[in-house]
Design a protein around this motif. Structure first.
Motif, PDB file in Angstrom:
ATOM      1  N   ILE A   1     -22.742  25.598 -48.108  1.00 56.38           N
ATOM      2  CA  ILE A   1     -21.364  25.695 -48.603  1.00 56.38           C
ATOM      3  C   ILE A   1     -21.355  25.741 -50.131  1.00 56.38           C
ATOM      4  CG2 ILE A   1     -19.180  24.428 -48.789  1.00 56.38           C
ATOM      5  CD1 ILE A   1     -19.599  23.529 -45.893  1.00 56.38           C
ATOM      6  N   GLN A   2     -22.241  24.967 -50.772  1.00 65.66           N
ATOM      7  CA  GLN A   2     -22.356  25.025 -52.238  1.00 65.66           C
ATOM      8  C   GLN A   2     -22.768  26.419 -52.705  1.00 65.66           C
ATOM      9  OE1 GLN A   2     -25.006  21.629 -53.028  1.00 65.66           O
ATOM     10  NE2 GLN A   2     -23.411  20.774 -54.344  1.00 65.66           N
ATOM     11  N   GLU A   3     -23.580  27.079 -51.889  1.00 64.03           N
ATOM     12  CA  GLU A   3     -24.029  28.436 -52.224  1.00 64.03           C
ATOM     13  C   GLU A   3     -23.048  29.499 -51.742  1.00 64.03           C
ATOM     14  OE1 GLU A   3     -27.794  28.561 -50.316  1.00 64.03           O
ATOM     15  OE2 GLU A   3     -28.683  27.008 -51.590  1.00 64.03           O
ATOM     16  N   GLN A   4     -21.877  29.036 -51.244  1.00 66.94           N
ATOM     17  CA  GLN A   4     -20.800  29.904 -50.763  1.00 66.94           C
ATOM     18  C   GLN A   4     -21.231  30.772 -49.584  1.00 66.94           C
ATOM     19  OE1 GLN A   4     -19.103  32.008 -54.089  1.00 66.94           O
ATOM     20  NE2 GLN A   4     -18.255  30.135 -54.986  1.00 66.94           N
ATOM     21  N   ARG A   5     -22.149  30.249 -48.797  1.00 68.55           N
ATOM     22  CA  ARG A   5     -22.541  30.910 -47.549  1.00 68.55           C
ATOM     23  C   ARG A   5     -21.775  30.249 -46.397  1.00 68.55           C
ATOM     24  NH1 ARG A   5     -27.434  30.011 -45.970  1.00 68.55           N
ATOM     25  NH2 ARG A   5     -28.112  28.438 -47.466  1.00 68.55           N
ATOM     26  N   PHE A   6     -20.441  30.416 -46.435  1.00 66.29           N
ATOM     27  CA  PHE A   6     -19.563  29.735 -45.489  1.00 66.29           C
ATOM     28  C   PHE A   6     -19.781  30.203 -44.052  1.00 66.29           C
ATOM     29  CE2 PHE A   6     -17.275  30.026 -49.566  1.00 66.29           C
ATOM     30  CZ  PHE A   6     -17.180  28.671 -49.867  1.00 66.29           C
ATOM     31  N   TYR A   7     -20.133  31.454 -43.886  1.00 67.40           N
ATOM     32  CA  TYR A   7     -20.235  32.028 -42.543  1.00 67.40           C
ATOM     33  C   TYR A   7     -21.674  32.122 -42.056  1.00 67.40           C
ATOM     34  CZ  TYR A   7     -15.576  33.370 -44.062  1.00 67.40           C
ATOM     35  OH  TYR A   7     -14.301  33.358 -44.554  1.00 67.40           O
ATOM     36  N   SER A   8     -22.557  31.351 -42.651  1.00 63.61           N
ATOM     37  CA  SER A   8     -23.956  31.375 -42.220  1.00 63.61           C
ATOM     38  C   SER A   8     -24.100  30.658 -40.882  1.00 63.61           C
ATOM     39  CB  SER A   8     -24.849  30.715 -43.271  1.00 63.61           C
ATOM     40  OG  SER A   8     -24.563  29.334 -43.374  1.00 63.61           O
ATOM     41  N   GLU A   9     -25.129  31.059 -40.152  1.00 60.06           N
ATOM     42  CA  GLU A   9     -25.393  30.451 -38.846  1.00 60.06           C
ATOM     43  C   GLU A   9     -25.725  28.969 -38.990  1.00 60.06           C
ATOM     44  OE1 GLU A   9     -25.138  30.516 -34.959  1.00 60.06           O
ATOM     45  OE2 GLU A   9     -24.920  32.357 -36.143  1.00 60.06           O
ATOM     46  N   GLU A  10     -26.304  28.599 -40.122  1.00 61.69           N
ATOM     47  CA  GLU A  10     -26.658  27.198 -40.374  1.00 61.69           C
ATOM     48  C   GLU A  10     -25.417  26.306 -40.408  1.00 61.69           C
ATOM     49  OE1 GLU A  10     -29.197  24.596 -43.680  1.00 61.69           O
ATOM     50  OE2 GLU A  10     -28.834  26.734 -43.987  1.00 61.69           O
ATOM     51  N   VAL A  11     -24.389  26.755 -41.116  1.00 57.79           N
ATOM     52  CA  VAL A  11     -23.144  25.988 -41.208  1.00 57.79           C
ATOM     53  C   VAL A  11     -22.459  25.912 -39.850  1.00 57.79           C
ATOM     54  CG1 VAL A  11     -20.824  25.951 -42.209  1.00 57.79           C
ATOM     55  CG2 VAL A  11     -22.790  26.507 -43.645  1.00 57.79           C
TER      56      VAL A  11
END
Length: 201
Positions: free
Chosen positions: A86-96
């Motif tokens: 989320i800090q890296e703005q990867r909101f839609y990543s599979e990890e999140v």
């Protein structure tokens, strides 16, 4: 981004703090079990809880609490893993998406599981106390008569005990779990929309 940094600090403190508490609890349990002479007199006699005088039903509540505590640590750990993407703005990543879903499910399992176990424990403890009160110490017809006379009031006492066993904390955990599952679904939909937009471009 300051909010995310603060959230990361708080979640990290909670996570490691709970691990320390769990470790200290395990150490104290072992010391009380095998080295009770090291503790003050009012803490001695811990071994008595494991003899035949104390039925196994007494341990339902404590065991459920320990399991819930461990699951809570796992749920917090999954939330902790969401912070970096989320800090890296990867909101839609599979990890999140995956970690939010796992954390939400664990919160729901904690809420429903501990509520169920505590309710079962309430009935078991109530039955044990009724047997001691009306079967052993009071004896015979008097015990049975008193039990029949208090049937109506015991329904309310059971209801009160059940509500206190569930508690507000479990409702709160259930709401958090559902909220995290909703967030996971929203991010999943966002991921699909992002993939469709990337394909059209």
């Amino acid at each position: 981004m300051k909010t995310i940094k603060l959230l990361k600090i708080l979640i990290t403190i909670i996570f490691w703090g709970m691990i320390v508490l769990l470790g200290l609890g395990i150490i104290c349990f072992i010391l009380l079990l095998f080295f009770e002479d090291l503790f003050p007199p009012f803490l001695q006699g811990f071994n008595m809880l494991f003899n035949d005088r104390f039925p196994w039903q007494v341990w339902i509540g404590p065991i459920a609490s320990v399991i819930a505590f461990v699951l809570f640590i796992l749920a917090i750990n999954y939330l902790r893993k969401c912070i970096a993407p989320i800090q890296e703005q990867r909101f839609y990543s599979e990890e999140v998406i995956s970690n939010l879903k796992k954390s939400g499910r664990l919160f729901i399992i904690i809420a429903l599981g501990t509520s169920f176990i505590r309710i079962v424990g309430v009935f078991m403890i109530k039955n044990l106390t009724n047997r001691l009160a009306y079967g052993g110490n009071l004896g015979g017809q008097i015990g049975v008569t008193n039990l029949m006379q208090t049937t109506d009031s015991s329904v309310w006492s059971y209801l009160g005990a059940i509500l206190s066993a569930i508690g507000g904390t479990n409702f709160f955990l259930l709401i958090i779990g559902l909220f995290l599952l909703v967030f996971s679904s929203v991010f999943k939909e966002g991921q699909l929309l992002k993939e469709e937009n990337d394909l059209t471009i």
